[in-house]
Scaffold this motif. Structure first.
Motif, PDB file in Angstrom:
ATOM      1  N   THR B   6       0.979  -1.356   0.153  1.00 18.93           N
ATOM      2  CA  THR B   6      -0.049   0.082   0.022  1.00 18.93           C
ATOM      3  C   THR B   6       0.990   1.230   0.095  1.00 18.93           C
ATOM      4  O   THR B   6       0.640   2.333  -0.739  1.00 18.93           O
ATOM      5  CB  THR B   6      -0.807   0.174   1.118  1.00 18.93           C
ATOM      6  N   ILE B   7       1.965   1.156   0.805  1.00 19.75           N
ATOM      7  CA  ILE B   7       2.799   2.432   0.791  1.00 19.75           C
ATOM      8  C   ILE B   7       3.689   2.382  -0.416  1.00 19.75           C
ATOM      9  O   ILE B   7       3.826   3.682  -0.991  1.00 19.75           O
ATOM     10  CB  ILE B   7       3.841   2.006   2.251  1.00 19.75           C
ATOM     11  N   ALA B  10       1.260   3.914  -3.183  1.00 20.93           N
ATOM     12  CA  ALA B  10       1.063   5.408  -2.958  1.00 20.93           C
ATOM     13  C   ALA B  10       2.488   6.343  -3.361  1.00 20.93           C
ATOM     14  O   ALA B  10       2.289   7.274  -4.016  1.00 20.93           O
ATOM     15  CB  ALA B  10       0.726   5.456  -1.560  1.00 20.93           C
ATOM     16  N   ARG B  13       2.338   6.305  -7.361  1.00 29.08           N
ATOM     17  CA  ARG B  13       1.614   7.099  -7.767  1.00 29.08           C
ATOM     18  C   ARG B  13       1.962   8.647  -7.543  1.00 29.08           C
ATOM     19  O   ARG B  13       1.818   9.582  -8.338  1.00 29.08           O
ATOM     20  CB  ARG B  13       0.253   7.098  -6.801  1.00 29.08           C
ATOM     21  N   GLU B  14       2.484   9.126  -6.384  1.00 24.89           N
ATOM     22  CA  GLU B  14       3.177  10.289  -6.451  1.00 24.89           C
ATOM     23  C   GLU B  14       4.466  10.427  -7.137  1.00 24.89           C
ATOM     24  O   GLU B  14       4.577  11.753  -7.791  1.00 24.89           O
ATOM     25  CB  GLU B  14       3.783  10.450  -4.963  1.00 24.89           C
ATOM     26  N   ARG B  17       3.680  11.519 -10.693  1.00 25.52           N
ATOM     27  CA  ARG B  17       2.986  12.938 -11.031  1.00 25.52           C
ATOM     28  C   ARG B  17       3.868  14.092 -11.003  1.00 25.52           C
ATOM     29  O   ARG B  17       3.738  14.944 -11.127  1.00 25.52           O
ATOM     30  CB  ARG B  17       1.844  13.149  -9.836  1.00 25.52           C
ATOM     31  N   ARG B  18       5.406  13.645 -10.440  1.00 26.95           N
ATOM     32  CA  ARG B  18       6.284  14.798 -10.434  1.00 26.95           C
ATOM     33  C   ARG B  18       6.796  14.784 -11.710  1.00 26.95           C
ATOM     34  O   ARG B  18       6.459  14.141 -12.735  1.00 26.95           O
ATOM     35  CB  ARG B  18       7.531  14.112  -9.473  1.00 26.95           C
ATOM     36  N   ARG B  82      12.783  13.104   4.555  1.00 23.08           N
ATOM     37  CA  ARG B  82      11.779  14.343   4.444  1.00 23.08           C
ATOM     38  C   ARG B  82      10.625  13.932   5.152  1.00 23.08           C
ATOM     39  O   ARG B  82      10.299  14.745   5.915  1.00 23.08           O
ATOM     40  CB  ARG B  82      11.717  14.619   3.128  1.00 23.08           C
ATOM     41  N   ASP B  86       9.163  16.239   8.291  1.00 13.01           N
ATOM     42  CA  ASP B  86       8.317  17.099   8.151  1.00 13.01           C
ATOM     43  C   ASP B  86       6.588  16.632   8.531  1.00 13.01           C
ATOM     44  O   ASP B  86       5.665  17.315   8.600  1.00 13.01           O
ATOM     45  CB  ASP B  86       7.941  17.711   6.652  1.00 13.01           C
ATOM     46  N   GLU B  88       4.990  13.854   7.706  1.00 10.90           N
ATOM     47  CA  GLU B  88       4.208  13.044   6.638  1.00 10.90           C
ATOM     48  C   GLU B  88       3.970  11.552   7.146  1.00 10.90           C
ATOM     49  O   GLU B  88       3.198  11.086   7.033  1.00 10.90           O
ATOM     50  CB  GLU B  88       4.931  13.143   5.448  1.00 10.90           C
TER      51      GLU B  88
END
Lengths: 240, 269
Positions: B6-7, B10, B13-14, B17-18, B82, B86, B88
């Protein structure tokens, strides 16, 4: 009876600074709505992080429903709304919700139904843009929505009302009351004492990393006084 | 395994999109178009032009490996540090997810992207092959498996550094330097073997070579394309057809992943 949250002798010392938490003991029974109060820098967020196994305590221990907080299984049915939520920048609100739903063992139609319903309740159902384009308020509402996924048995909220407008606050209050009626245990970390008085039945006051007082609101607040007065008196007494 | 996947998905997917992947795709298309143009017209300019076309094609494939390596670093540099700094990672780890699952999931996300890059580069080579006289398609699967391994190793090195450093750009610079340092150790090892380096220096170099992770070398044997096969810029390498050394290469990769997991387990949020 197994406690929802059991904390004994909890201490946390950050490298290069003093004790953020010092010998904290706490019992929260299942179904209780519990508020953690304290001035800025009292150690509330550190406490919440230790509770969820995000920080390793320097001393003492924490269990959630009988399991050590360091064990991921202790967080089954647990949700967290942090003070400063961050989500993957390039995912949409729906994708973030599905990610957290799947990590909470939801799937299929049940997941889709809950995602739609919760996004609707926080007014993000039409938000198709990536999270990095969200305002602070939208991120806060998304954090609350993911926290309510999957009928949590323990809901931990760290300053959840920050960045919310009055309507958002009222919606949050109603959602928390609904979860309380469903039997969820709620640990709320908030500065809004009027909010706490409306939602919570138990409070603990923490100051400079130490527990100053803990008990039910009836026990702590004498008739004719309010929580704010008691809070200020206790902190002033602890300082002097 | 479910939280890990799952991680990872995700993360993929991220990453997709970059702008990194779009950048990679744009360069790949431009390079492929240039290679096809030159290969298609190689018979027009005589022997000298033919040799120049071979040289440009070899350089183009190496250049694409370099761009793929940079893309791999770009997608892996923010894997651990990161999101831990931050906040996340905090929301994910407040779920019933172990830290090692988070670390492995993030690395796996990078590996999936590496596989996408390899598929795209394999497609490029296959397309260029349509215009070549010498067909080498039977050797290509091994070649791309080798390339995928080398990029996976780079992703693992970058993820390990990202578990130590919070700033992605420092991770990227550090990862690139480590990768190049491995190449330098390889060259020094050759010098030590041929007695150019002697004494205690040769001993230190041999120990460093033994301890450092190794990339694999493509099994391509065609005279033309064994030169064209990207080898990872001179990084210490072992032949991917040699069983024992391949196992050792995987052992080094596993050690890097294990070190990452140990660091992630110990980090506070």
């Amino acid at each position: 009876m197994t406690r929802a949250v059991l904390v004994r002798g909890l201490g946390k010392k950050y490298r290069g600074s003093g004790w953020a938490l010092d010998s904290v003991d706490l019992d929260v029974k299942p179904g209780e709505t519990f508020a953690l109060l304290g001035p800025n820098g009292a150690g509330k967020t550190t406490f919440v992080k230790c509770l969820l196994g995000l920080l390793k305590p320097t001393s003492g221990w924490v269990t959630l429903f009988g399991l050590p907080a360091s064990d991921p299984r202790s967080r089954e049915g647990t949700s967290f709304v942090p003070e400063a939520p961050r989500f993957p920048d390039y995912l949409t609100a729906r994708e973030v919700m599905k990610l957290h739903g799947r990590l909470s063992n939801l799937s299929g139609d049940d997941l889709n139904r809950q995602v739609d319903s919760l996004l609707e309740s926080v007014d993000l159902i039409d938000a198709s843009k990536p999270v990095r384009e969200f305002s602070k308020g939208m991120i806060r509402r998304l954090a609350i929505a993911q926290g309510l996924l999957g009928t949590p048995r323990l809901l931990v909220l760290d300053e959840p009302s920050a960045d919310l407008d009055p309507i958002g606050r009222r919606n949050l209050r109603n959602q928390l009351i609904e979860r309380r009626e469903q039997g969820a245990t709620i640990v709320l970390n908030s500065h809004l004492l009027s909010e706490v008085e409306r939602i919570c039945d138990h409070v603990a006051i923490i100051h400079r990393g130490r527990m100053v007082a803990a008990g039910s609101i009836e026990e702590l607040v004498p008739r004719g006084q309010d929580l704010e007065t008691v809070f200020v008196d206790l902190i002033t007494a602890a300082d002097s | 395994m479910k939280p890990v996947l799952t991680i990872a998905l995700a993360a993929v997917r991220e990453h997709t999109r970059r702008k990194f992947l779009l950048f990679f795709l744009a360069i790949l298309l431009a390079v492929t178009a240039g290679m096809i143009y030159l290969t298609y017209n190689r018979t027009l300019g005589g022997a000298l032009f033919d040799a120049a076309v071979n040289l440009v094609n070899v350089a183009s494939l190496s250049f694409m490996f370099f761009i793929a390596a940079l893309t791999t670093i770009a997608v892996s540099m923010g894997n651990i540090g990161r999101p831990f700094s931050d906040g996340e990672a905090m929301l994910v780890l407040a779920r019933p997810v172990a830290r090692w699952q988070y670390g492995i999931g993030r690395l796996l996300g990078s590996v999936f992207v590496v596989l996408i890059l390899c598929l795209l580069m394999a497609g490029q080579m296959q397309v260029v092959q349509l215009f070549e006289d010498t067909q080498i398609s039977s050797q290509l699967p091994g070649h791309w498996a080798t390339t995928a391994f080398n990029l996976t190793l780079l992703a693992a090195i970058t993820t390990l550094l990202s578990s130590l450093l919070n700033t992605p750009i420092l991770v990227a610079i550090g990862s690139y330097l480590v990768y190049q340092a491995l190449g330098a150790i390889s060259v020094l090892n050759v010098m030590a073997k041929s007695d150019v380096l002697r004494g205690w220096m040769a001993g230190v170099v041999r120990i460093a070579y033994f301890l450092s992770p190794k990339t694999l070398v493509s099994p391509l044997t065609s005279a033309q394309l064994s030169e064209a096969a990207p080898r990872g810029g001179g990084v210490p390498s072992v032949p991917s057809t040699s069983g024992g050394t391949v196992i050792m290469a995987f052992v080094y990769l596993a050690a890097i992943v294990l070190a990452t997991v140990v660091i992630v387990q110990r980090r506070d949020l």
